[in-house]
Scaffold this active site. Structure first.
Site, PDB file in Angstrom:
ATOM      1  N   MET A 328     -11.578  -3.630 -27.568  1.00 38.80           N
ATOM      2  CA  MET A 328     -12.073  -3.482 -28.935  1.00 38.80           C
ATOM      3  C   MET A 328     -13.599  -3.586 -29.002  1.00 38.80           C
ATOM      4  SD  MET A 328      -9.414  -2.809 -30.526  1.00 38.80           S
ATOM      5  CE  MET A 328      -9.997  -2.766 -32.203  1.00 38.80           C
ATOM      6  N   ASP A 347     -20.514 -10.401 -22.970  1.00 34.21           N
ATOM      7  CA  ASP A 347     -19.249 -10.890 -22.400  1.00 34.21           C
ATOM      8  C   ASP A 347     -19.581 -12.105 -21.531  1.00 34.21           C
ATOM      9  OD1 ASP A 347     -16.546 -10.980 -21.039  1.00 34.21           O
ATOM     10  OD2 ASP A 347     -16.308  -9.160 -22.226  1.00 34.21           O
ATOM     11  N   VAL A 404     -13.339 -11.405 -28.815  1.00 40.04           N
ATOM     12  CA  VAL A 404     -12.883 -12.011 -27.557  1.00 40.04           C
ATOM     13  C   VAL A 404     -11.369 -12.176 -27.629  1.00 40.04           C
ATOM     14  CG1 VAL A 404     -15.088 -13.146 -27.098  1.00 40.04           C
ATOM     15  CG2 VAL A 404     -13.322 -14.382 -28.363  1.00 40.04           C
ATOM     16  N   GLU A 406      -7.532 -13.189 -28.235  1.00 34.84           N
ATOM     17  CA  GLU A 406      -6.893 -13.681 -29.470  1.00 34.84           C
ATOM     18  C   GLU A 406      -6.457 -15.135 -29.258  1.00 34.84           C
ATOM     19  OE1 GLU A 406      -7.025 -12.198 -32.197  1.00 34.84           O
ATOM     20  OE2 GLU A 406      -5.210 -12.320 -33.383  1.00 34.84           O
ATOM     21  N   LYS A 411     -12.282 -18.340 -29.490  1.00 37.14           N
ATOM     22  CA  LYS A 411     -13.034 -17.776 -30.617  1.00 37.14           C
ATOM     23  C   LYS A 411     -13.985 -18.828 -31.204  1.00 37.14           C
ATOM     24  CE  LYS A 411      -9.777 -14.080 -31.997  1.00 37.14           C
ATOM     25  NZ  LYS A 411     -10.526 -12.930 -31.542  1.00 37.14           N
ATOM     26  N   SER A 433      -6.674  -9.832 -34.929  1.00 39.32           N
ATOM     27  CA  SER A 433      -5.654  -8.993 -35.564  1.00 39.32           C
ATOM     28  C   SER A 433      -4.602  -9.834 -36.269  1.00 39.32           C
ATOM     29  CB  SER A 433      -5.007  -8.075 -34.535  1.00 39.32           C
ATOM     30  OG  SER A 433      -4.686  -8.774 -33.366  1.00 39.32           O
ATOM     31  N   HIS A 454     -11.206  -6.121 -39.263  1.00 37.37           N
ATOM     32  CA  HIS A 454     -10.123  -5.753 -38.353  1.00 37.37           C
ATOM     33  C   HIS A 454     -10.173  -4.247 -38.089  1.00 37.37           C
ATOM     34  CE1 HIS A 454      -5.476  -5.368 -37.785  1.00 37.37           C
ATOM     35  NE2 HIS A 454      -6.112  -5.326 -36.647  1.00 37.37           N
TER      36      HIS A 454
END
Ligand code: NAI
Length: 719
Positions: A328, A347, A404, A406, A411, A433, A454
């Site tokens: 994403m 990252d 990053v 889920e 997070k 999500s 989202h």
């Protein structure tokens, strides 16, 4: 008095109509413009001094087509076929009068001409088009469930032949000026600015004011005799293709074929009556109304950021930070850089960030190979993406989007690290999500500047962004986030916070229902085919594989942890757990799930499904599977609406069609219910609940609507 056009007759007897609809950037056709054109015809027909009529536009484009907002009000008005037919004849008769008025008529097409605008040109005896890449021609009515109902289905085949006209009529394909000339749709191409002079020159040559099809002995180029083998085969092939592509859910393409098939044999006046008859049928069919409402009008409003708080000054993201350069994050960096935004792609390791940037490079290279972009543009976009593992690089960001893993702890960690660096004015968004935004915002030092954005995968292709407003999100943050989506030219819907928000939550019900059917012994091929016949782009089993069964499993586990005693297992939990824990079939990326993915062939249903879930001797009808799959999604949407997650029916529809491919012919999840009728929908839910369980029980609000006769979408006249 004319207000939508200017009309003048010059000394040489050339009457010129210059269309210039006030207050609009283009010239949509409306009943008022029609009436003014009719007045012009009255005036010139009886004027011996007029040698010819020239039609052009004062705007940069010619005519974009009929005003769809007008069409929407017609949907409300027209009740019977007879009333609809009478209303829809006006434009057809006007254009027919134009081509039979006894004076030569030339169209000076200075820019784009679409739909009713191109049909006007086709009714002119001569067409001059500007040689400008923006001057495209098309008959896009099919895209909103209609057909070119002002002669387009009759004049185009008579002009260029049936075979060449079908792609334009059935796909609404746009064509550029050079192709329009080669096809014979226009007579002449001239530089922009010279169209009027060229059209005038033709008129001064005293041409015959008659269309080819009104001349004796006219034949459709390539023939129109359905008894001829080539023509018969053409229609048979086209009908089969259309039926397959639309699953017969969209009546317009078949109606177009019928119009051409029946009309091409007849004289023009009779042919136009055939066209009007089919057009009227489409106008009173809910599919056209649904498509116009959702995919055109409501999408247009959302694209103009109708949910943006107007009191907040407009903002622009110049530098964007993206945390997580996975699937994403790299997609978000690519579309943002392509929109002119400088991106810092972060990252945990520099190599991972660089790998994320290579996604943009690969996409751009594909475009370059296909001639869709230039090397200079590729270099420019790539130069805007700065890969890094250093949080310090985020210091100039106006907005940070976190993408990053889920996982709440990961997070929270990256949120804190980024917020230690970014300016205090910067906004912070999570691309989660499923995880509620209000909870994620707890890791933020500025929860009012925290919002959910989202995106959908693949980011560059999916038009929707679901914007999630947390409990503490400020209006300024919402406005800023919407401005960013505007920069990306994507379509936003705004929803309130909840687990899975709107789209993931409802999409989940589709997957779970399909998985549950498997457990009930329904043949998996039947499940998948019924879903596609209903208009879903992919079956529930295939799409679960794409999303990854493991991910669906993890979301459920996380939800159970979060909710404790309040947790209710999804109906297909046993199937998911069996696939992930016992069978270790985790989805497409992990080698297979409900399907196998042989490296050298097409995916096929995993043969083991038959032993794990043997199909029952008696299978349900396709219609029952289709109903379950659509109703479960519509019902969950109603729940989102009643819980305040969704605040507008228009956004519910848009989110469903653009977000996860709920069939567009329905208009979206809530238009679907209105189309069925709330009372009929409720009755069907009650039947489904008896057979398949409580999840189909209609919520209270829907029962009340069924009793009071209230729709989910207010009538246009009530808005
Ligand atoms: P992914 O696994 O492809 O990418 C996650 C990236 O985050 C990896 O590159 C990873 O190295 C990086 N990362 C992990 N921990 C990090 C840290 N501490 N610091 C910096 N980077 C770190 O995952 P994907 O699919 O891109 O999903 C990302 C987020 O987007 C998730 O929240 C997911 O729920 C959400 N999402 C995913 C969609 C999908 O279709 N995959 C659709 C919409 C949202």
């Amino acid at each position: 008095m004319a207000t939508n056009l200017r009309f003048a007759i010059d000394a040489e007897g050339i009457a010129t109509v210059t269309i210039d609809v006030p207050g609009r950037s283009m010239n949509p056709i409306s009943p008022a413009l029609e009436a003014e054109l009719a007045e012009v015809l009255d005036e010139i027909s009886g004027a011996p001094a007029v040698r010819g009529l020239l039609i052009t536009s004062a705007k940069p484009s010619f005519i974009p087509g009929y005003d769809l907002a007008e069409i929407e009000t017609q949907f409300e008005r027209q009740q019977t076929l007879a009333e609809g037919y009478a209303a829809n004849r006006h434009l057809t008769l006007l254009y027919r009068r134009l081509e039979t008025c006894g004076k030569p008529v030339a169209a000076a097409i200075n820019g784009l001409a679409m739909g009713g605008g191109l049909e006007l040109c086709l009714a002119c005896h001569y067409r001059v088009l500007a040689e400008d890449p923006r001057a495209v021609l098309s008959l896009p009515e099919v895209k909103v469930g209609l057909l070119p109902g002002a002669g387009g289905t009759q004049r185009l085949p008579r002009l260029i032949g049936i075979e060449k006209s079908l792609p334009l009529l059935l796909e609404g394909k746009s064509i550029k000026p050079r192709e329009a000339l080669e096809l014979g749709i226009v007579h002449e191409l001239v530089p922009t600015g010279q169209v009027v002079a060229a059209a005038r020159r033709w008129l001064l040559g005293s041409p015959t004011p008659q269309q080819p099809w009104d001349q004796k002995g006219f034949r459709v180029p390539g023939g129109a005799n359905i008894a001829a083998p080539a023509i018969g085969a053409l229609f048979a092939g086209a009908t089969a293709l259309v039926a397959k592509a639309t699953q017969r859910n969209y009546p317009a393409p078949l109606a177009i074929l019928s119009c051409v098939f029946e009309g091409a044999q007849l004289p023009m006046d009779a042919a136009l009556r055939i066209e009007s008859k089919y057009f009227t049928r489409l106008m009173i069919d809910p599919v056209a109304r649904n498509l116009v409402r959702t995919t055109f009008l409501n999408k247009g409003k959302a694209d103009k950021l109708s949910r943006r708080p107007p009191e907040v000054p407009k903002s622009q993201v110049r530098t964007l930070g993206i945390l997580g350069a996975g699937m994403m994050g790299s997609g978000i960096a690519y579309v943002s850089a392509a929109a002119g935004i400088d991106c810092v792609l972060l990252d945990s390791q520099p190599e991972l960030a660089k790998k994320g940037k290579s996604y943009a490079a690969n996409q751009l290279r594909k475009d370059l190979d296909k001639g869709r972009t230039t090397q200079a543009r590729v270099d420019e976009v790539l130069a805007r993406i700065r890969p890094t593992a250093d949080y310090g690089a985020l210091r100039d960001c106006d907005l940070v989007v976190e993408a990053v893993f889920e996982n709440r702890a990961v997070k929270a960690d990256v949120t804190r690290k980024a917020q230690a660096v970014i300016p205090p004015t910067a906004l912070f968004a999570s691309n989660t999500s499923t995880l509620p935004i209000t909870g994620l915002a707890e890791a933020s030092v500025r929860a009012e500047q925290f919002i959910g954005l989202h995106f959908f995968s693949p980011v560059e292709r999916m038009p929707l962004v679901e914007v999630i407003v947390g409990k503490r999100t400020s209006t300024a943050t919402l406005a800023g986030a919407l401005d960013y989506i505007g920069q990306l030219a994507k379509t936003p819907i705004v929803v309130n916070d909840s687990r899975g928000f709107y789209t993931s939550r409802v999409f989940g019900t589709f997957c779970y229902e399909g998985q549950r059917m498997l457990e009930e012994g329904i043949d998996p091929a039947l499940i998948e085919n019924a879903a596609r016949a209903a208009g879903m782009p992919v079956g529930p089993l295939a799409v679960s594989d794409e999303v990854a069964l493991e991910l669906q499993y993890k979301v459920i586990v996380q939800t159970r942890e979060d909710l404790g005693g309040q947790f209710a297992e999804p109906i297909s939990w046993k199937v998911l757990r069996h696939f992930v824990e016992d069978l270790k079939r985790l989805g497409r990326k992990s080698g297979g799930g409900f399907y196998d993915y042989p490296p050298d062939g097409r995916k096929r249903l995993w043969p083991g499904l038959r032993t794990e879930y043997p199909p029952a001797a008696e299978q349900p009808p396709v219609a029952e599977i289709r109903t379950r799959l659509l109703y479960i999604q519509a019902l969950e949407t109603v729940r989102c609406f009643e819980e305040g997650v969704l605040t507008s029916a228009a956004e519910a529809d848009l989110g469903s069609v653009l977000g996860w491919g709920f069939p567009a012919y329905t208009g979206g999840t809530l238009s679907f219910i209105d189309t069925v009728g709330v009372a009929a929908f409720v009755a069907e839910c009650q039947r489904l609940a008896q057979h398949h369980g409580e999840r189909f029980k209609p919520p209270r609000g829907l029962l009340e609507r069924a009793r009071s006769g209230a729709r989910l979408h207010a009538a246009v006249s009530e808005t």
